[in-house]
Write a protein that holds these residues in place. Structure first.
Motif, PDB file in Angstrom:
ATOM      1  N   GLU A   2      -2.152   1.670  -3.580  1.00  0.00           N
ATOM      2  CA  GLU A   2      -1.501   0.415  -3.206  1.00  0.00           C
ATOM      3  C   GLU A   2      -0.129   0.288  -3.856  1.00  0.00           C
ATOM      4  N   GLY A   3       0.763  -0.425  -3.168  1.00  0.00           N
ATOM      5  CA  GLY A   3       2.108  -0.621  -3.673  1.00  0.00           C
ATOM      6  C   GLY A   3       2.186  -1.793  -4.637  1.00  0.00           C
ATOM      7  N   GLU A   4       3.398  -2.008  -5.169  1.00  0.00           N
ATOM      8  CA  GLU A   4       3.602  -3.082  -6.143  1.00  0.00           C
ATOM      9  C   GLU A   4       3.260  -4.457  -5.579  1.00  0.00           C
ATOM     10  N   GLU A   5       3.568  -4.689  -4.316  1.00  0.00           N
ATOM     11  CA  GLU A   5       3.293  -6.003  -3.740  1.00  0.00           C
ATOM     12  C   GLU A   5       1.793  -6.298  -3.769  1.00  0.00           C
ATOM     13  N   GLU A   6       0.973  -5.322  -3.359  1.00  0.00           N
ATOM     14  CA  GLU A   6      -0.474  -5.509  -3.367  1.00  0.00           C
ATOM     15  C   GLU A   6      -0.996  -5.648  -4.805  1.00  0.00           C
ATOM     16  N   GLN A   7      -0.467  -4.816  -5.703  1.00  0.00           N
ATOM     17  CA  GLN A   7      -0.877  -4.896  -7.111  1.00  0.00           C
ATOM     18  C   GLN A   7      -0.540  -6.266  -7.690  1.00  0.00           C
ATOM     19  N   VAL A  56      -2.770  -4.741 -13.027  1.00  0.00           N
ATOM     20  CA  VAL A  56      -3.324  -3.935 -11.936  1.00  0.00           C
ATOM     21  C   VAL A  56      -2.454  -2.690 -11.795  1.00  0.00           C
ATOM     22  N   GLY A  57      -3.073  -1.547 -11.912  1.00  0.00           N
ATOM     23  CA  GLY A  57      -2.350  -0.281 -11.812  1.00  0.00           C
ATOM     24  C   GLY A  57      -3.092   0.786 -12.578  1.00  0.00           C
ATOM     25  N   ALA A 101       1.641   3.969 -18.381  1.00  0.00           N
ATOM     26  CA  ALA A 101       1.128   2.821 -17.623  1.00  0.00           C
ATOM     27  C   ALA A 101       2.079   2.454 -16.482  1.00  0.00           C
ATOM     28  N   THR A 102       1.499   2.109 -15.333  1.00  0.00           N
ATOM     29  CA  THR A 102       2.284   1.657 -14.186  1.00  0.00           C
ATOM     30  C   THR A 102       1.532   0.523 -13.507  1.00  0.00           C
TER      31      THR A 102
END
Length: 114
Positions: A2-7, A56-57, A101-102
């Motif tokens: 998933e991308g940043e928006e979803e995260q 989230v990541g 971490a991301t």
């Protein structure tokens, strides 16, 4: 993956216990893990608050509140809360990425006393 928006949506929804219109709501934010959170939140001195963090990541973030010992929070979408008793008038909050971490990290402060 998933991308940043979803995260970001997942991180924010993990914390949403109320809305900014609720009287106990103080402040919240959402940041990229690699940019971190560096906030000086205005509080009412002597009151009790709760800081909640959800990441989230991948990996973990380090959460430091004022002069307390650092706490690691995994980026698994599960919120972690910490009480702040006898709050200062300005509460320093630092959330930084630990190695590798991301993702996205959301945070929220609510008042525990009216």
């Amino acid at each position: 993956m998933e991308g940043e928006e979803e995260q970001g949506k997942r991180a924010k929804s993990a914390l949403e216990t109320g809305s900014p219109d609720d009287p106990e709501f103080v402040e919240s934010g959402l940041e990229r893990v690699r940019e971190g959170v560096h906030s000086l939140s205005p509080l009412k001195r002597g009151k009790a608050y709760k800081l909640s963090v959800a990441c989230v990541g991948t990996g973990t973030v380090k959460v430091v509140i004022a002069d307390r010992a650092p706490r690691s929070v995994p980026c698994d979408g599960v919120p972690a809360g910490q009480r702040v008793e006898d709050a200062p008038s300005r509460l320093p909050i630092d959330i930084t990425a630990e190695a590798g971490a991301t993702g996205m990290v959301a945070w929220q402060i609510i008042s525990l006393q009216s």
